[in-house]
Design a protein around this motif. Structure first.
Motif, short mmCIF file in Angstrom:
data_model
loop_
_atom_site.label_atom_id
_atom_site.label_comp_id
_atom_site.label_asym_id
_atom_site.label_seq_id
_atom_site.Cartn_x
_atom_site.Cartn_y
_atom_site.Cartn_z
N GLU A 1 34.74 59.88 -26.19
CA GLU A 1 36.13 58.38 -25.88
C GLU A 1 36.51 58.35 -24.98
OE1 GLU A 1 38.26 57.37 -29.57
OE2 GLU A 1 37.11 57.67 -30.99
N THR B 1 38.43 55.90 -21.80
CA THR B 1 39.38 54.08 -21.14
C THR B 1 38.39 52.98 -20.68
OG1 THR B 1 41.14 54.65 -22.36
CG2 THR B 1 40.83 52.63 -20.80
N ASN C 1 39.47 51.19 -24.93
CA ASN C 1 39.12 52.23 -25.56
C ASN C 1 37.59 52.14 -25.72
OD1 ASN C 1 39.42 54.45 -26.28
ND2 ASN C 1 39.05 54.43 -28.70
#
Length: 425
Positions: free
Chosen positions: A364, A366, A381
């Motif tokens: 993950e 941003t 995100n």
């Protein structure tokens, strides 16, 4: 109450209050500045950013590697006897036919052994011919004796037949007639014995001929072995292709089994790709692949199929063997450096973008999502999936057609928004 002490403390308290007031004003100003920075977007020039649009299509997961083209068929040339390199006819890189002579070796002892074997074979052939003539002579002699006995028997039978008519007339005595009959019986027995002897002679000749033929076959085999060993002093390619290696020098003395040269096919080729060990675990036999030979004339790519996965890991990499299919590019040749990939999976209707900086598969991060109408980008995100080449799968956080900034903006992730300023023409 001490009036002097009280009067002295009042100025000190007033001074402390002033400092507290100043600190409060500073905190308020800093807070106001932070609020201003948070609410007022930072301006970044579009030319300094990489912006990618989310696309949806079948996502081809590729396992890439580099390597070389290799001959599908190879022949290692060695010598079978001690010898010396007399002549070198071709050198590595030469296109050869299977009967092309690459090296000429010399071995005087082998030449002598061949001469002895040739002489022994000639003697044995002469012995066989002599025996055949002698057997024919013996056979003719035996047949002649048999013919004489048969002739004598016929004459005796005629005599008996004639005397059998004359004995009634008293012209021939009974004793003479009996003697004639006895002679016929004796000749009949002799003819029978001679026929048996003739049959035995033929059988004996047949057995002797078989023995002589076996001996002749042994001498012929010995001669063929020596001739083959002598012929092998002329080292030929054995297959059509290209001479890849030459491991000897002119005048070099060789022991049996010396590796002389290597010939490989130049039309029937295979590819060997070196891939990372972690990627090799995703590869299976018969997977589709492509190989790029970087042909200057174009058309350097050729389809392939995985045929072997080397179980040995070297420096963290694994060799994947590919079978090339279809017409090979014009520049294809053994040991040509190549690149290629194996199609390990195809994910249907996947969301993908170009790989953002510092992005990793199954992680993950941003990213700033750009609103093309307002030119404002807000942090979002994003969940990544599979990575292949310069594309990475998006599992959540964006939809088709949305634009994401894939440049490294980690220093601005604390901001609520940034403004993208388009370059003026």
């Amino acid at each position: 109450m001490d009036l002097d002490s009280t009067l002295k403390r009042k100025p000190q308290q007033s001074k402390a209050k002033k400092w507290l007031a100043v600190a409060a004003i500073g905190v308020s100003a800093l807070g106001a500045l932070m609020v201003y920075q948070w609410t007022t977007p930072t301006v970044v020039a579009a030319s300094q950013l990489q912006i990618a649009t989310v696309e949806q299509a079948d996502f081809v997961v590729k396992i890439r590697g580099f390597g070389r083209l290799k001959p599908k068929y190879q022949r290692y040339l060695t010598n079978t006897d001690t010898a010396m390199v007399e002549a070198i006819h071709v050198y590595p890189g030469t296109i050869v036919k299977k009967d092309t002579v690459i090296l000429s070796l010399v071995n005087p002892q082998q030449a002598q052994r061949l001469s002895v074997a040739r002489l022994e074979l000639a003697r044995q052939k002469a012995s066989v011919n002599e025996q055949r003539i002698n057997q024919q002579s013996e056979l003719l002699e035996r047949q002649a004796n048999l013919a004489i006995l048969k002739s004598e028997l016929q004459s005796a039978e005629l005599r008996v037949d004639a005397e059998s008519k004359l004995i009634e007339q008293g012209i021939v005595s009974s004793l003479d007639y009996k003697r004639s009959m006895l002679n016929v019986a004796q000749l009949t027995e002799r003819v029978s014995i001679e026929q048996q002897r003739l049959a035995q002679l033929k059988e004996m000749h047949l057995q002797r001929s078989k023995i002589q033929q076996e001996l002749l076959s042994q001498f012929e085999l010995n001669y063929q072995v020596e001739q083959q060993a002598f012929d092998q002093l002329q080292i030929t390619a054995g297959i059509d292709g290209m001479l890849q290696e030459l491991n000897v020098e002119l005048g070099q003395n060789l022991v049996p089994g010396t590796r002389l040269a290597v010939v490989g096919s130049n039309k029937a080729l295979k590819a060997e790709l070196s891939v990372k060990q972690a990627d090799a675990e995703k590869v299976a036999l018969n997977m589709a692949a492509k190989v790029n030979t970087f042909s200057q004339a174009g058309h350097g790519e050729v389809d392939a199929k995985v045929t072997r996965i080397d179980p040995i890991v070297t420096d963290g990499r694994v060799i994947i063997e590919l079978d090339l299919q279809g017409t090979l590019p014009a520049n294809a040749r053994p040991d040509l450096s190549i690149e290629g990939y194996v199609v390990s999976n195809i994910i249907p209707d996947a969301l993908t973008i170009n790989v953002p900086q510092k992005a990793q598969a199954h992680s993950e991060a941003t990213l700033f999502k750009l609103n093309p109408n307002t030119q404002l980008a807000t942090p979002t995100n994003i969940e990544f999936g599979t990575l292949s080449d310069n594309q990475i799968q998006l599992l959540s956080g964006a939809t088709v057609g949305e634009q994401l900034i894939i440049s490294d903006l980690s220093k601005w992730q604390h901001l609520a928004t940034i403004k993208i300023e388009q370059d003026s023409l």
